[in-house]
Design a protein around this motif. Structure first.
Motif, PDB file in Angstrom:
ATOM      1  N   TYR A 140       0.807  -1.218   0.000  1.00 19.53           N
ATOM      2  CA  TYR A 140       0.000   0.000   0.000  1.00 19.53           C
ATOM      3  C   TYR A 140       0.842   1.271   0.000  1.00 19.53           C
ATOM      4  O   TYR A 140       0.593   2.179  -0.781  1.00 19.53           O
ATOM      5  CB  TYR A 140      -0.958   0.027   1.189  1.00 19.53           C
ATOM      6  CG  TYR A 140      -2.129  -0.907   1.059  1.00 19.53           C
ATOM      7  CD1 TYR A 140      -2.498  -1.437  -0.164  1.00 19.53           C
ATOM      8  CD2 TYR A 140      -2.871  -1.257   2.162  1.00 19.53           C
ATOM      9  CE1 TYR A 140      -3.560  -2.295  -0.285  1.00 19.53           C
ATOM     10  CE2 TYR A 140      -3.950  -2.123   2.054  1.00 19.53           C
ATOM     11  CZ  TYR A 140      -4.285  -2.636   0.830  1.00 19.53           C
ATOM     12  OH  TYR A 140      -5.353  -3.478   0.718  1.00 19.53           O
ATOM     13  N   VAL A 141       1.810   1.350   0.873  1.00 21.17           N
ATOM     14  CA  VAL A 141       2.619   2.577   0.963  1.00 21.17           C
ATOM     15  C   VAL A 141       3.420   2.808  -0.324  1.00 21.17           C
ATOM     16  O   VAL A 141       3.354   3.901  -0.890  1.00 21.17           O
ATOM     17  CB  VAL A 141       3.529   2.567   2.211  1.00 21.17           C
ATOM     18  CG1 VAL A 141       4.494   3.737   2.187  1.00 21.17           C
ATOM     19  CG2 VAL A 141       2.680   2.613   3.480  1.00 21.17           C
ATOM     20  N   PRO A 142       4.162   1.812  -0.849  1.00 19.48           N
ATOM     21  CA  PRO A 142       4.885   2.069  -2.104  1.00 19.48           C
ATOM     22  C   PRO A 142       3.962   2.410  -3.274  1.00 19.48           C
ATOM     23  O   PRO A 142       4.296   3.278  -4.095  1.00 19.48           O
ATOM     24  CB  PRO A 142       5.629   0.758  -2.368  1.00 19.48           C
ATOM     25  CG  PRO A 142       5.726   0.092  -1.056  1.00 19.48           C
ATOM     26  CD  PRO A 142       4.515   0.507  -0.285  1.00 19.48           C
ATOM     27  N   THR A 143       2.796   1.781  -3.349  1.00 20.99           N
ATOM     28  CA  THR A 143       1.841   2.086  -4.415  1.00 20.99           C
ATOM     29  C   THR A 143       1.349   3.517  -4.293  1.00 20.99           C
ATOM     30  O   THR A 143       1.268   4.254  -5.281  1.00 20.99           O
ATOM     31  CB  THR A 143       0.645   1.116  -4.352  1.00 20.99           C
ATOM     32  OG1 THR A 143       1.120  -0.219  -4.502  1.00 20.99           O
ATOM     33  CG2 THR A 143      -0.383   1.427  -5.421  1.00 20.99           C
TER      34      THR A 143
ATOM     35  N   ALA B  82       4.070   6.057  -5.191  1.00 21.62           N
ATOM     36  CA  ALA B  82       4.218   6.153  -6.647  1.00 21.62           C
ATOM     37  C   ALA B  82       3.054   6.935  -7.262  1.00 21.62           C
ATOM     38  O   ALA B  82       3.259   7.732  -8.185  1.00 21.62           O
ATOM     39  CB  ALA B  82       4.298   4.754  -7.247  1.00 21.62           C
ATOM     40  N   MET B  83       1.851   6.735  -6.751  1.00 12.00           N
ATOM     41  CA  MET B  83       0.677   7.449  -7.261  1.00 12.00           C
ATOM     42  C   MET B  83       0.811   8.949  -7.027  1.00 12.00           C
ATOM     43  O   MET B  83       0.470   9.754  -7.890  1.00 12.00           O
ATOM     44  CB  MET B  83      -0.584   6.934  -6.567  1.00 12.00           C
ATOM     45  CG  MET B  83      -1.861   7.564  -7.066  1.00 12.00           C
ATOM     46  SD  MET B  83      -3.353   7.237  -6.073  1.00 12.00           S
ATOM     47  CE  MET B  83      -3.221   5.549  -5.656  1.00 12.00           C
ATOM     48  N   MET B  84       1.342   9.339  -5.875  1.00  8.05           N
ATOM     49  CA  MET B  84       1.501  10.750  -5.531  1.00  8.05           C
ATOM     50  C   MET B  84       2.766  11.358  -6.143  1.00  8.05           C
ATOM     51  O   MET B  84       2.977  12.563  -6.051  1.00  8.05           O
ATOM     52  CB  MET B  84       1.554  10.925  -4.007  1.00  8.05           C
ATOM     53  CG  MET B  84       0.275  10.618  -3.291  1.00  8.05           C
ATOM     54  SD  MET B  84      -0.960  11.889  -3.583  1.00  8.05           S
ATOM     55  CE  MET B  84      -2.157  10.987  -4.507  1.00  8.05           C
ATOM     56  N   LYS B  85       3.620  10.522  -6.726  1.00  7.44           N
ATOM     57  CA  LYS B  85       4.866  10.969  -7.369  1.00  7.44           C
ATOM     58  C   LYS B  85       5.776  11.717  -6.403  1.00  7.44           C
ATOM     59  O   LYS B  85       6.289  12.796  -6.696  1.00  7.44           O
ATOM     60  CB  LYS B  85       4.565  11.815  -8.593  1.00  7.44           C
ATOM     61  CG  LYS B  85       3.808  11.057  -9.659  1.00  7.44           C
ATOM     62  CD  LYS B  85       3.467  11.920 -10.827  1.00  7.44           C
ATOM     63  CE  LYS B  85       2.673  11.086 -11.816  1.00  7.44           C
ATOM     64  NZ  LYS B  85       1.823  11.869 -12.655  1.00  7.44           N
ATOM     65  N   VAL B  86       5.989  11.138  -5.213  1.00  4.50           N
ATOM     66  CA  VAL B  86       6.866  11.752  -4.228  1.00  4.50           C
ATOM     67  C   VAL B  86       8.073  10.870  -3.922  1.00  4.50           C
ATOM     68  O   VAL B  86       8.823  11.155  -2.990  1.00  4.50           O
ATOM     69  CB  VAL B  86       6.113  12.079  -2.912  1.00  4.50           C
ATOM     70  CG1 VAL B  86       5.047  13.118  -3.158  1.00  4.50           C
ATOM     71  CG2 VAL B  86       5.534  10.841  -2.277  1.00  4.50           C
ATOM     72  N   SER B  87       8.273   9.834  -4.693  1.00  2.00           N
ATOM     73  CA  SER B  87       9.401   8.934  -4.457  1.00  2.00           C
ATOM     74  C   SER B  87      10.718   9.686  -4.614  1.00  2.00           C
ATOM     75  O   SER B  87      10.901  10.455  -5.555  1.00  2.00           O
ATOM     76  CB  SER B  87       9.348   7.764  -5.441  1.00  2.00           C
ATOM     77  OG  SER B  87      10.368   6.864  -5.157  1.00  2.00           O
ATOM     78  N   GLY B  88      11.599   9.498  -3.668  1.00  2.00           N
ATOM     79  CA  GLY B  88      12.907  10.134  -3.725  1.00  2.00           C
ATOM     80  C   GLY B  88      12.953  11.507  -3.074  1.00  2.00           C
ATOM     81  O   GLY B  88      14.020  12.098  -2.960  1.00  2.00           O
TER      82      GLY B  88
ATOM     83  N   ARG C  42      -8.613  12.343  -4.496  1.00  2.00           N
ATOM     84  CA  ARG C  42      -9.613  11.466  -3.884  1.00  2.00           C
ATOM     85  C   ARG C  42      -9.151  10.015  -3.828  1.00  2.00           C
ATOM     86  O   ARG C  42      -9.397   9.314  -2.845  1.00  2.00           O
ATOM     87  CB  ARG C  42     -10.927  11.597  -4.635  1.00  2.00           C
ATOM     88  CG  ARG C  42     -11.578  12.945  -4.435  1.00  2.00           C
ATOM     89  CD  ARG C  42     -12.925  13.053  -5.130  1.00  2.00           C
ATOM     90  NE  ARG C  42     -13.462  14.377  -4.937  1.00  2.00           N
ATOM     91  CZ  ARG C  42     -13.586  15.269  -5.916  1.00  2.00           C
ATOM     92  NH1 ARG C  42     -13.228  14.979  -7.152  1.00  2.00           N
ATOM     93  NH2 ARG C  42     -14.088  16.459  -5.663  1.00  2.00           N
ATOM     94  N   SER C  43      -8.468   9.548  -4.865  1.00  2.96           N
ATOM     95  CA  SER C  43      -7.951   8.173  -4.866  1.00  2.96           C
ATOM     96  C   SER C  43      -6.892   7.990  -3.785  1.00  2.96           C
ATOM     97  O   SER C  43      -6.906   7.006  -3.044  1.00  2.96           O
ATOM     98  CB  SER C  43      -7.341   7.833  -6.223  1.00  2.96           C
ATOM     99  OG  SER C  43      -8.306   7.854  -7.224  1.00  2.96           O
ATOM    100  N   GLY C  44      -5.983   8.936  -3.701  1.00  3.32           N
ATOM    101  CA  GLY C  44      -4.937   8.867  -2.679  1.00  3.32           C
ATOM    102  C   GLY C  44      -5.505   8.955  -1.278  1.00  3.32           C
ATOM    103  O   GLY C  44      -5.091   8.222  -0.378  1.00  3.32           O
ATOM    104  N   LEU C  45      -6.483   9.807  -1.097  1.00  2.00           N
ATOM    105  CA  LEU C  45      -7.096   9.953   0.217  1.00  2.00           C
ATOM    106  C   LEU C  45      -7.890   8.707   0.592  1.00  2.00           C
ATOM    107  O   LEU C  45      -7.904   8.299   1.752  1.00  2.00           O
ATOM    108  CB  LEU C  45      -7.980  11.194   0.258  1.00  2.00           C
ATOM    109  CG  LEU C  45      -8.543  11.557   1.625  1.00  2.00           C
ATOM    110  CD1 LEU C  45      -7.432  11.747   2.652  1.00  2.00           C
ATOM    111  CD2 LEU C  45      -9.383  12.816   1.524  1.00  2.00           C
ATOM    112  N   GLY C  46      -8.518   8.071  -0.383  1.00  2.00           N
ATOM    113  CA  GLY C  46      -9.250   6.840  -0.102  1.00  2.00           C
ATOM    114  C   GLY C  46      -8.340   5.742   0.412  1.00  2.00           C
ATOM    115  O   GLY C  46      -8.668   5.050   1.384  1.00  2.00           O
TER     116      GLY C  46
END
Length: 120
Positions: free
Chosen positions: A22-25, A28-34, A69-73
């Motif tokens: 869940y966290v890595p997905t 990646a969805m929020m584009k904050v990796s790194g 909304r997807s990220g918050l869900g």
């Protein structure tokens, strides 16, 4: 594993963790990796939604609002087991109907925090 949660019996109690993907997905969805990891889950300048102070140019368009909304869900689901993020998720949930640029920034802040603390 039970209901996509890892349950570990320990001498000092029971450890319940959300599914490991869940966290890595979500990161990646929020584009904050790194990005630099955050020490606190709550964005200091975000207040709960108030319809009286809505500034239309700061509202997200359809695609970005869907991302919010997807990220918050997903975060709402993880908050059941992560007590450290519940207050931040409560504040972000007030923006579900009218997400703003600042709320998306706070959601990305929370993603950076979770990336740095995936096993808490």
């Amino acid at each position: 594993m039970y209901l996509k949660k890892r349950i570990t019996m320990r001498e000092d109690g029971i450890l319940i963790q959300p599914h490991a993907t869940y966290v890595p997905t979500w990161v990646a969805m929020m584009k904050v990796s790194g990005r630099r990891k955050k020490g606190l889950p709550y964005h200091a300048t975000l207040e709960t939604f108030n319809a009286e102070f809505v500034v239309e140019p700061e509202m997200l368009d359809g695609e970005q609002a869907g991302l919010f909304r997807s990220g918050l869900g997903l975060t709402l689901y993880m908050a059941m087991d992560r007590l450290d993020i519940q207050f931040a998720v409560k504040g972000l949930s007030s923006f579900m109907s009218r997400p703003s640029v600042k709320a998306l920034s706070a959601l990305k802040h929370l993603a950076s925090y979770l990336e740095g603390t995936p096993d808490d």
